[in-house]
Design an enzyme around this catalytic site. Structure first.
Site, PDB file in Angstrom:
ATOM      1  N   LYS A 136     -27.180  76.984  78.261  1.00  0.00           N
ATOM      2  CA  LYS A 136     -27.517  75.829  79.105  1.00  0.00           C
ATOM      3  C   LYS A 136     -27.717  74.563  78.279  1.00  0.00           C
ATOM      4  CE  LYS A 136     -29.659  78.609  82.696  1.00  0.00           C
ATOM      5  NZ  LYS A 136     -30.878  78.879  83.480  1.00  0.00           N
ATOM      6  N   CYS A 143     -38.546  78.672  93.023  1.00  0.00           N
ATOM      7  CA  CYS A 143     -37.204  79.266  92.972  1.00  0.00           C
ATOM      8  C   CYS A 143     -36.899  79.915  94.317  1.00  0.00           C
ATOM      9  CB  CYS A 143     -37.154  80.311  91.877  1.00  0.00           C
ATOM     10  SG  CYS A 143     -38.126  81.764  92.279  1.00  0.00           S
ATOM     11  N   ARG A 168     -22.468  79.270  93.590  1.00  0.00           N
ATOM     12  CA  ARG A 168     -23.090  78.085  92.968  1.00  0.00           C
ATOM     13  C   ARG A 168     -21.981  77.172  92.473  1.00  0.00           C
ATOM     14  NH1 ARG A 168     -26.911  79.978  88.374  1.00  0.00           N
ATOM     15  NH2 ARG A 168     -28.181  80.703  90.109  1.00  0.00           N
ATOM     16  N   LYS A 212     -25.951  83.677  79.024  1.00  0.00           N
ATOM     17  CA  LYS A 212     -25.821  82.330  79.576  1.00  0.00           C
ATOM     18  C   LYS A 212     -26.204  81.279  78.530  1.00  0.00           C
ATOM     19  CE  LYS A 212     -28.826  83.300  82.880  1.00  0.00           C
ATOM     20  NZ  LYS A 212     -29.864  83.279  83.930  1.00  0.00           N
ATOM     21  N   CYS A 262     -32.787  86.950  96.338  1.00  0.00           N
ATOM     22  CA  CYS A 262     -32.745  87.242  94.899  1.00  0.00           C
ATOM     23  C   CYS A 262     -33.111  88.702  94.632  1.00  0.00           C
ATOM     24  CB  CYS A 262     -33.693  86.327  94.135  1.00  0.00           C
ATOM     25  SG  CYS A 262     -33.643  86.729  92.387  1.00  0.00           S
ATOM     26  N   CYS A 308     -40.494  85.790  89.901  1.00  0.00           N
ATOM     27  CA  CYS A 308     -40.495  86.778  88.811  1.00  0.00           C
ATOM     28  C   CYS A 308     -40.538  86.016  87.488  1.00  0.00           C
ATOM     29  CB  CYS A 308     -39.249  87.681  88.909  1.00  0.00           C
ATOM     30  SG  CYS A 308     -37.774  87.003  88.150  1.00  0.00           S
ATOM     31  N   CYS A 365     -36.871  80.607  86.976  1.00  0.00           N
ATOM     32  CA  CYS A 365     -35.847  79.712  87.534  1.00  0.00           C
ATOM     33  C   CYS A 365     -36.430  78.413  88.081  1.00  0.00           C
ATOM     34  CB  CYS A 365     -35.060  80.422  88.634  1.00  0.00           C
ATOM     35  SG  CYS A 365     -34.262  81.923  88.049  1.00  0.00           S
ATOM     36  N   ARG A 396     -23.304  76.700  81.297  1.00  0.00           N
ATOM     37  CA  ARG A 396     -23.557  76.493  82.730  1.00  0.00           C
ATOM     38  C   ARG A 396     -23.505  75.005  83.111  1.00  0.00           C
ATOM     39  NH1 ARG A 396     -26.431  80.827  85.104  1.00  0.00           N
ATOM     40  NH2 ARG A 396     -25.830  82.754  84.077  1.00  0.00           N
TER      41      ARG A 396
HETATM   42 FE1  SRM Z   1     -32.084  81.535  87.511  1.00  0.00          FE
HETATM   43  C1  SRM Z   1     -31.151  84.789  87.423  1.00  0.00           C
HETATM   44  C2  SRM Z   1     -31.571  81.422  90.802  1.00  0.00           C
HETATM   45  C3  SRM Z   1     -32.362  78.177  87.393  1.00  0.00           C
HETATM   46  C4  SRM Z   1     -33.511  81.775  84.407  1.00  0.00           C
HETATM   47  N1  SRM Z   1     -31.404  82.880  88.870  1.00  0.00           N
HETATM   48  C5  SRM Z   1     -31.043  84.161  88.622  1.00  0.00           C
HETATM   49  C6  SRM Z   1     -30.410  84.795  89.867  1.00  0.00           C
HETATM   50  C7  SRM Z   1     -28.933  84.574  89.806  1.00  0.00           C
HETATM   51  C8  SRM Z   1     -30.764  86.274  90.108  1.00  0.00           C
HETATM   52  C9  SRM Z   1     -29.818  87.316  89.584  1.00  0.00           C
HETATM   53  O1  SRM Z   1     -29.567  87.368  88.361  1.00  0.00           O
HETATM   54  O2  SRM Z   1     -29.329  88.108  90.377  1.00  0.00           O
HETATM   55  C10 SRM Z   1     -31.076  83.914  90.958  1.00  0.00           C
HETATM   56  C11 SRM Z   1     -30.309  83.806  92.270  1.00  0.00           C
HETATM   57  C12 SRM Z   1     -31.277  83.661  93.415  1.00  0.00           C
HETATM   58  C13 SRM Z   1     -30.607  83.357  94.698  1.00  0.00           C
HETATM   59  O3  SRM Z   1     -30.748  84.147  95.657  1.00  0.00           O
HETATM   60  O4  SRM Z   1     -29.973  82.317  94.816  1.00  0.00           O
HETATM   61  C14 SRM Z   1     -31.354  82.647  90.197  1.00  0.00           C
HETATM   62  N2  SRM Z   1     -31.855  80.070  88.834  1.00  0.00           N
HETATM   63  C15 SRM Z   1     -31.730  80.224  90.172  1.00  0.00           C
HETATM   64  C16 SRM Z   1     -31.835  78.916  90.904  1.00  0.00           C
HETATM   65  C17 SRM Z   1     -30.940  78.816  92.131  1.00  0.00           C
HETATM   66  C18 SRM Z   1     -33.309  78.674  91.261  1.00  0.00           C
HETATM   67  C19 SRM Z   1     -33.560  77.576  92.270  1.00  0.00           C
HETATM   68  O5  SRM Z   1     -34.293  77.889  93.233  1.00  0.00           O
HETATM   69  O6  SRM Z   1     -33.092  76.451  92.108  1.00  0.00           O
HETATM   70  C20 SRM Z   1     -31.465  77.947  89.749  1.00  0.00           C
HETATM   71  C21 SRM Z   1     -29.987  77.703  89.658  1.00  0.00           C
HETATM   72  C22 SRM Z   1     -29.670  76.783  88.531  1.00  0.00           C
HETATM   73  C23 SRM Z   1     -28.220  76.370  88.455  1.00  0.00           C
HETATM   74  O7  SRM Z   1     -27.812  75.615  89.314  1.00  0.00           O
HETATM   75  O8  SRM Z   1     -27.547  76.780  87.510  1.00  0.00           O
HETATM   76  C24 SRM Z   1     -31.912  78.758  88.543  1.00  0.00           C
HETATM   77  N3  SRM Z   1     -32.723  80.192  86.113  1.00  0.00           N
HETATM   78  C25 SRM Z   1     -32.879  78.849  86.312  1.00  0.00           C
HETATM   79  C26 SRM Z   1     -33.692  78.288  85.274  1.00  0.00           C
HETATM   80  C27 SRM Z   1     -34.140  76.841  85.180  1.00  0.00           C
HETATM   81  C28 SRM Z   1     -33.215  75.990  84.380  1.00  0.00           C
HETATM   82  O9  SRM Z   1     -32.169  76.439  83.922  1.00  0.00           O
HETATM   83  O10 SRM Z   1     -33.551  74.817  84.193  1.00  0.00           O
HETATM   84  C29 SRM Z   1     -34.044  79.329  84.427  1.00  0.00           C
HETATM   85  C30 SRM Z   1     -35.000  79.235  83.200  1.00  0.00           C
HETATM   86  C31 SRM Z   1     -34.370  78.604  82.024  1.00  0.00           C
HETATM   87  C32 SRM Z   1     -33.633  79.627  81.210  1.00  0.00           C
HETATM   88  O11 SRM Z   1     -32.479  79.891  81.506  1.00  0.00           O
HETATM   89  O12 SRM Z   1     -34.244  80.182  80.289  1.00  0.00           O
HETATM   90  C33 SRM Z   1     -33.418  80.513  84.956  1.00  0.00           C
HETATM   91  N4  SRM Z   1     -32.242  83.010  86.129  1.00  0.00           N
HETATM   92  C34 SRM Z   1     -32.921  82.916  84.940  1.00  0.00           C
HETATM   93  C35 SRM Z   1     -32.934  84.215  84.316  1.00  0.00           C
HETATM   94  C36 SRM Z   1     -33.592  84.559  82.953  1.00  0.00           C
HETATM   95  C37 SRM Z   1     -32.652  84.326  81.848  1.00  0.00           C
HETATM   96  C38 SRM Z   1     -33.186  84.818  80.531  1.00  0.00           C
HETATM   97  O13 SRM Z   1     -32.941  84.187  79.518  1.00  0.00           O
HETATM   98  O14 SRM Z   1     -33.835  85.867  80.496  1.00  0.00           O
HETATM   99  C39 SRM Z   1     -32.258  85.094  85.194  1.00  0.00           C
HETATM  100  C40 SRM Z   1     -32.018  86.594  84.996  1.00  0.00           C
HETATM  101  C41 SRM Z   1     -30.899  86.881  84.086  1.00  0.00           C
HETATM  102  O15 SRM Z   1     -30.153  86.025  83.645  1.00  0.00           O
HETATM  103  O16 SRM Z   1     -30.784  88.063  83.769  1.00  0.00           O
HETATM  104  C42 SRM Z   1     -31.856  84.308  86.326  1.00  0.00           C
HETATM  105 FE1  SF4 Z   2     -35.036  85.270  91.356  1.00  0.00          FE
HETATM  106 FE2  SF4 Z   2     -36.857  85.423  89.478  1.00  0.00          FE
HETATM  107 FE3  SF4 Z   2     -35.079  83.475  89.427  1.00  0.00          FE
HETATM  108 FE4  SF4 Z   2     -36.959  83.443  91.238  1.00  0.00          FE
HETATM  109  S1  SF4 Z   2     -37.327  83.329  89.037  1.00  0.00           S
HETATM  110  S2  SF4 Z   2     -34.756  83.083  91.622  1.00  0.00           S
HETATM  111  S3  SF4 Z   2     -37.237  85.572  91.679  1.00  0.00           S
HETATM  112  S4  SF4 Z   2     -34.615  85.594  89.170  1.00  0.00           S
END
Ligand code: SRM
Ligand code: SF4
Length: 558
Positions: free
Chosen positions: A215, A434, A79, A213, A440, A479, A483, A148
């Site tokens: 943000k 997402c 990323r 993380k 993922c 899930c 995201c 981030r």
């Molecule tokens: Fe996310 C984890 C993809 C935005 C909350 N996110 C992941 C991972 C890295 C899975 C992993 O931990 O192994 C995913 C990778 C999937 C893949 O195959 O690429 C993933 N997140 C994404 C993206 C690519 C979704 C998309 O389709 O665009 C977004 C990348 C953003 C970026 O460029 O930085 C993405 N993730 C978000 C958002 C939305 C936002 O930030 O506006 C959230 C919700 C907001 C938040 O952070 O609360 C989000 N991602 C998570 C979480 C839950 C964090 C938590 O507080 O519990 C995880 C899991 C974790 O961190 O353990 C996670």
């Molecule tokens: Fe993966 Fe869950 Fe984030 Fe979708 S919402 S990219 S399934 S960690």
């Protein structure tokens, strides 16, 4: 206040890995050179995140690999860090070339205004990172327990102060970067830290980094295209015309949760006051520092700032922040209400008379599909070299700074590649999902692969009730991590099991209100029949211009 937390003996394993890593180095260099496996060990998996990357495997191929007694098909996702989402045409060309040569060929625009490569095998990691470097780009801190990618409203500067606000994404990102040179050392053959030497001192991250993380997003009212209230720090720009004053500051937003774990939940942030623009970088830094010192380092599921606030109380946190700042936050200023968070598709002009065009990219996947050839269009536009590219937080692309004289050339490229705004109904244009399967590891159900089909079915219902021209914010995540920000949608699907989702309703169109669980676990048939019934009632009973989200909130949850 819980003072029992963070005793050394209770710290999570990840905490030990961070402090022992010598500034995020660990033995990552050596591990990347070991090509006997496509994977890295547990420590490597944690450390590589801070370098913008995750090790993944193709989950569609697990059974086949198991049958053949082969290691899973491991590869890396990378990323980039692109604060505010802007790249030049030359950078886009270089990224696409690198992705075609060394990754899956499909660049993914993310929900945080940047892009990801998938499918980079270990041997190609350094070459890809070097490609980024040659383009003046990097992946530093795009993932990991650090600040981030910083988002900012992507709409063009309608007035001068918007342009100044946009620059803050870059400024904040740089102000909160780790000082470690590990990225250059591991990926770019930079000078090595001599053995036995301490890692670089880092006043913000120290040697333990943040508990989780972190943000930051900046919204420019009346647009909330960054969903600002769901960030650890949401900044809301305050100004008028020429004059940019500063930001209202909201803290403690976040969406991630775990099914069945009631201690975890999505949370909307709290506004704590106003900060003048010259103090904004320091306020962001100090908020991160308070979270560094008080966040939960025992249970990573409870480590985000939102849980720190709920554990210690907002009053305590803000008091500690103001003590470190040496002044009190000013009361929040009045700002225009948010009116929407979708992108401004098509043409918009800025205050200087330059033009911007936002094109739809389904789930952010830059791919030629169904005669909608966005990848080819972006390639040709970049080759013609008359504009920049901006990724939006809704996973779309905006072509920036186009001169009046270049509009006909631009429109002819778009039309040759089938890129028209009118080809999509409003609900599809504003829908998001997402990544989820197959890359993922946390996905419980499909995300972006299911979205097009699901939206087609929602559109059919909208057509049945004569409301196709009205957008209903529809979002899917594979899930409960959120995201694709489905917790803020009018129709939110949160993956629970293969083919089964939690159906959440009642989010508003402006992104101010979280939605609520309506069905705990439902398959498509049940979800669609529920929506059919509700859309029918909505069409007959809505009050004035009431949105579907406001209607379901009023009738189901109030
Ligand atoms: Fe996310 C984890 C993809 C935005 C909350 N996110 C992941 C991972 C890295 C899975 C992993 O931990 O192994 C995913 C990778 C999937 C893949 O195959 O690429 C993933 N997140 C994404 C993206 C690519 C979704 C998309 O389709 O665009 C977004 C990348 C953003 C970026 O460029 O930085 C993405 N993730 C978000 C958002 C939305 C936002 O930030 O506006 C959230 C919700 C907001 C938040 O952070 O609360 C989000 N991602 C998570 C979480 C839950 C964090 C938590 O507080 O519990 C995880 C899991 C974790 O961190 O353990 C996670
Ligand atoms: Fe993966 Fe869950 Fe984030 Fe979708 S919402 S990219 S399934 S960690």
């Amino acid at each position: 206040m819980d003072t029992e937390i963070n005793k050394p003996e209770n710290l999570s394993d990840v905490e030990g890995m961070k402090t022992a890593s010598r500034g995020l180095r660990g033995d990552l260099s050596e591990q990347m050179e070991n090509l006997l496996t496509g994977n890295v060990n547990e420590e490597g998996k944690q450390l590589i995140k801070f370098h913008g990357s995750y090790v993944q495997d193709n989950r569609d191929r697990r059974a086949e690999r198991d049958d053949k007694k082969l290691e899973w098909a491991y590869s890396f996702m990378i990323r980039l860090r692109i604060p505010g989402g802007d790249v030049s045409a030359q950078q886009w060309l270089g990224l696409q070339e690198s992705c075609d040569d060394k990754a899956s060929g499909v660049i993914k625009i993310t929900t945080r205004q940047t892009v990801q490569f998938h499918g980079v095998v270990k041997a190609r990691m350094k070459p890809v990172m070097k490609d980024f470097d040659a383009l003046g780009l990097d992946a530093i801190s795009a993932c990991g327990d650090v600040n981030r990618n910083v988002m900012t409203g992507s709409n063009p500067a309608i007035v001068r102060f918007h342009a100044e606000v946009h620059e803050y994404a870059q400024k904040i990102s740089e102000h909160l970067l780790p000082t470690s040179k590990a990225y250059s050392e591991i990926w770019l053959d930079g000078e090595k830290l001599p053995s036995g030497h301490e890692a670089e001192e880092d006043p913000l991250y120290q040697n333990r980094y943040l508990p989780r993380k972190f943000k930051i997003a900046i919204a420019i009212p009346p647009h909330n295209d960054v969903d600002t209230f769901m960030n650890d720090v949401g900044l809301i720009a305050v100004g008028e015309g020429e004059y940019f004053e500063g930001f209202n500051v909201a803290i403690g937003g976040g969406l991630g949760a775990t099914h069945g774990n009631k201690k975890t939940y999505p949370r909307r942030s709290d506004i704590i006051g106003f900060v003048p623009k010259d103090k904004a970088l320091d306020v962001c830094w100090q908020i991160a520092a308070v979270q560094r010192d008080y966040g939960n380092r025992e249970d990573r599921k409870l480590a985000r700032l939102k849980y720190t606030l709920d554990r210690l109380g907002l009053g305590f946190f803000v008091g500690e922040l103001e003590k470190r700042l040496g002044y009190k936050m000013e009361p929040a200023r009045n700002v225009p209400a948010f009116t929407h968070r979708g992108d401004a598709f098509g043409w918009v002009q800025d205050y200087k008379g330059q033009w911007y065009y936002t094109a739809f990219v389904e789930s952010g996947r830059v791919i030629d599909e169904n005669e909608y050839n966005i990848k080819s269009a972006m390639q040709e536009i970049a080759e013609a070299n008359f504009c920049g590219f901006r990724f939006t937080g809704n996973q779309n692309v905006m072509f920036t700074y186009i001169a009046e004289k270049d509009k006909p050339k631009f429109e002819s490229i778009l039309s040759r590649h089938g890129i028209t705004i009118d080809a999509m109904n409003p609900t599809r244009r504003e829908a998001m999902a997402c990544v989820a399967l197959p890359t993922c590891p946390l996905a419980l159900a499909e995300g972006q692969r299911y979205l097009p089909e699901f939206v087609t079915k929602v559109e059919a219902l909208q057509e049945k009730y004569g409301i196709l021209s009205r957008p209903i914010t529809t979002r899917i995540t594979g899930c409960p991590n959120g995201c694709g920000r489905s917790y803020l949608a009018e129709i939110g699907l949160v993956g629970k099991n293969p083919g089964k989702y939690v159906l959440r309703l009642g989010g508003d169109y402006e992104g101010e209100r979280l939605n609520t669980v309506y069905l705990e676990e439902a398959d498509e048939t049940e979800i669609l029949s529920t929506l059919d019934n509700l859309l029918n009632k909505y069409t007959s009973n809505k009050q004035g211009t009431e949105s579907f989200g406001d209607y379901t909130q009023r009738t189901l949850f109030s």
